[in-house]
Enzyme design. Structure first.
Site, PDB file in Angstrom:
ATOM      1  N   LYS A 135      -4.287   0.635  -0.300  1.00 38.30           N
ATOM      2  CA  LYS A 135      -4.659  -0.850  -0.818  1.00 38.30           C
ATOM      3  C   LYS A 135      -5.600  -1.713  -0.377  1.00 38.30           C
ATOM      4  CE  LYS A 135      -0.367   1.144  -1.121  1.00 38.30           C
ATOM      5  NZ  LYS A 135       0.371   0.913  -0.950  1.00 38.30           N
ATOM      6  N   ARG A 176     -13.461  17.203  13.135  1.00 41.37           N
ATOM      7  CA  ARG A 176     -11.482  16.094  13.177  1.00 41.37           C
ATOM      8  C   ARG A 176     -11.690  15.681  14.088  1.00 41.37           C
ATOM      9  NH1 ARG A 176      -8.859  19.549  16.244  1.00 41.37           N
ATOM     10  NH2 ARG A 176      -9.551  21.373  14.574  1.00 41.37           N
ATOM     11  N   ASP A 225       4.374  -2.224   9.836  1.00 38.01           N
ATOM     12  CA  ASP A 225       3.855  -2.003   8.617  1.00 38.01           C
ATOM     13  C   ASP A 225       2.966  -2.978   8.250  1.00 38.01           C
ATOM     14  OD1 ASP A 225       3.218  -1.525   5.962  1.00 38.01           O
ATOM     15  OD2 ASP A 225       4.321   0.164   5.561  1.00 38.01           O
TER      16      ASP A 225
END
Ligand code: PLP
Length: 402
Positions: free
Chosen positions: A214, A62, A189
């Site tokens: 994206k 992790r 963002d």
């Protein structure tokens, strides 16, 4: 070869070269160009002493693997010298929620631009409100006027340039310079332009996040998010990622890195085709406005030109007033433009949208039905022909209903 910074040349490498070279540790990869996809949780320690000291390059799956480290090194090099660390998250929205949970605490006030991604608003109005954080939304065109909205407990400002539906262009350097006089963090963002076309950390942003779902992934086949932070913000981001247990699966990490290698050629094509389609759409009688900051006529053009080195393939159009069934006829008539959410892949997409129902700081009244287009990597001639089919269906429905 390692990162683009330490190859001994005096001139820094261009971003295009950095995208290809950064994060490659050929020796550690036993000669292979790409890192292995490490599926792993347990890391074994050779001695009890090493175990007690948590000594070793990696401690636990992790917390990082050779695959995640390669991606983080590549993104850090792309973001530039202000970047102190890159966190990875299982989606773009998880990158936003992790960032906000990291920088805010109960009793804080948050400012969010009114054109922000809608699930970002939902997170603020939902979970953050429940945890005692107050959010106010502001006009994305406010610029330095944001000073008037600061409260003594304002901790952070969220900007999105441009908003991914309405495409208003906030003045990030102006907002950041006001925020920094008050020790308020600026979160961007940066999904639309990516760090390739918008160097947000250089423009005063403290934390720049990406829905790597994206353009970085680029092939509509992963969910992924990244959080790039400067030296001031990175410690709290890194600590929060550990505390929350945020991580991503190795196959998606690998695909994000693979996408990054070709980002410059894909984005250049999205820019060219998007702008050509936008200019063509601006001449269509069915279209009353094109919302694309790289168009000279766009109100955000001056800011785009100053702060961005390119545009992506996502923009919106406002159709002349028409009933919903005419818009639906257009949507049903196009074949190359798929109807679906997300964007940034190789394929063209179209969705109708309406910000009116949820914006609170500004009125959204564009004057007609709105469509958001993603211009993919198909030929623009084919895309124009496809939209011409759509407009023919739109016009046929309009003349029937008048
Ligand atoms: C898609 C998107 C996100 C969220 O990314 P997911 O990977 O879908 O969670 C965040 N911001 C913007 C601007 C987006 O378009």
């Amino acid at each position: 070869m390692n990162s683009s910074q330490d190859d001994g040349r005096s001139k820094p490498l261009s971003p295009e070269t950095t995208l290809v070279t950064a994060g490659r540790d050929t020796k550690a990869q036993k000669g292979f160009v790409n890192p292995p996809v490490v599926h792993g949780s347990t890391v074994l320690y050779p001695t009890a002493d090493d175990l007690h000291a948590h000594r070793g390059e990696f401690q636990y799956g992790r917390r990082g693997t050779p695959t995640t480290r390669a991606l983080q090194a590549a993104l850090m090099a792309l973001e530039g010298p202000q970047c102190a660390g890159v966190g990875i998250a299982p989606s773009g929205l998880a990158a936003i929620s992790t960032t906000l949970l990291a920088v805010l605490k109960s009793g804080d006030h948050l400012l969010v631009c009114d054109n922000a991604y809608r699930p970002t608003r939902n997170f603020c109005n939902g979970l953050l409100a429940r945890y005692g954080v107050e959010t106010s939304f502001f006009d994305p065109l406010i610029g330095a006027g944001i000073a008037q909205l600061f409260k003594p407990n304002t901790r952070a400002v969220v900007v999105e340039a441009p908003g991914s539906q309405s495409f208003e262009m906030p003045d990030i350097p102006a907002i950041a310079s006001v925020a920094h006089t008050r020790d308020v963090l600026v979160i961007d963002d940066n999904t639309w332009a990516t760090p390739l076309y918008h160097r947000s950390l250089e423009q005063g942003v403290d934390i720049s996040m990406q829905a790597a779902t994206k353009y970085i992934g680029g092939h509509s086949d992963i969910m992924f998010g990244t959080i790039s932070a400067n030296a001031k913000a990175w410690p709290i981001i890194a600590e929060t990622i550990q505390l929350l247990g945020v991580c991503a699966g190795p196959d998606d990490v690998f695909l994000a890195l693979r996408g990054l290698r070709t980002l410059s050629v894909r984005l250049a094509q999205h820019h060219r085709s998007g702008l050509e389609m936008a200019r063509w759409l601006a001449t269509r009688p069915e279209v009353i406005r094109v919302l694309h900051p790289a168009l000279e006529s766009d109100p955000g053009h001056a800011i785009w030109k100053r702060d961005f080195s390119g545009a992506s393939g996502l923009f919106s159009i406002v159709l002349k007033p028409a009933p919903q069934k005419a818009v639906d006829a257009l949507l049903d008539a196009v074949k190359l433009f798929g109807m679906g959410y997300s964007w940034g892949g190789f394929e063209s997409l179209v969705i109708p949208f309406d910000c009116d129902g949820y914006r609170t700081a500004t009125k959204w009244a564009p004057g007609g039905p709105t469509l958001r287009l993603h211009i993919g990597l198909e030929s623009v001639e084919d895309l124009k022909a496809d939209l011409e089919r759509g407009f023919a269906a739109f016009n046929a429905t309009l003349s029937l209903s008048s």
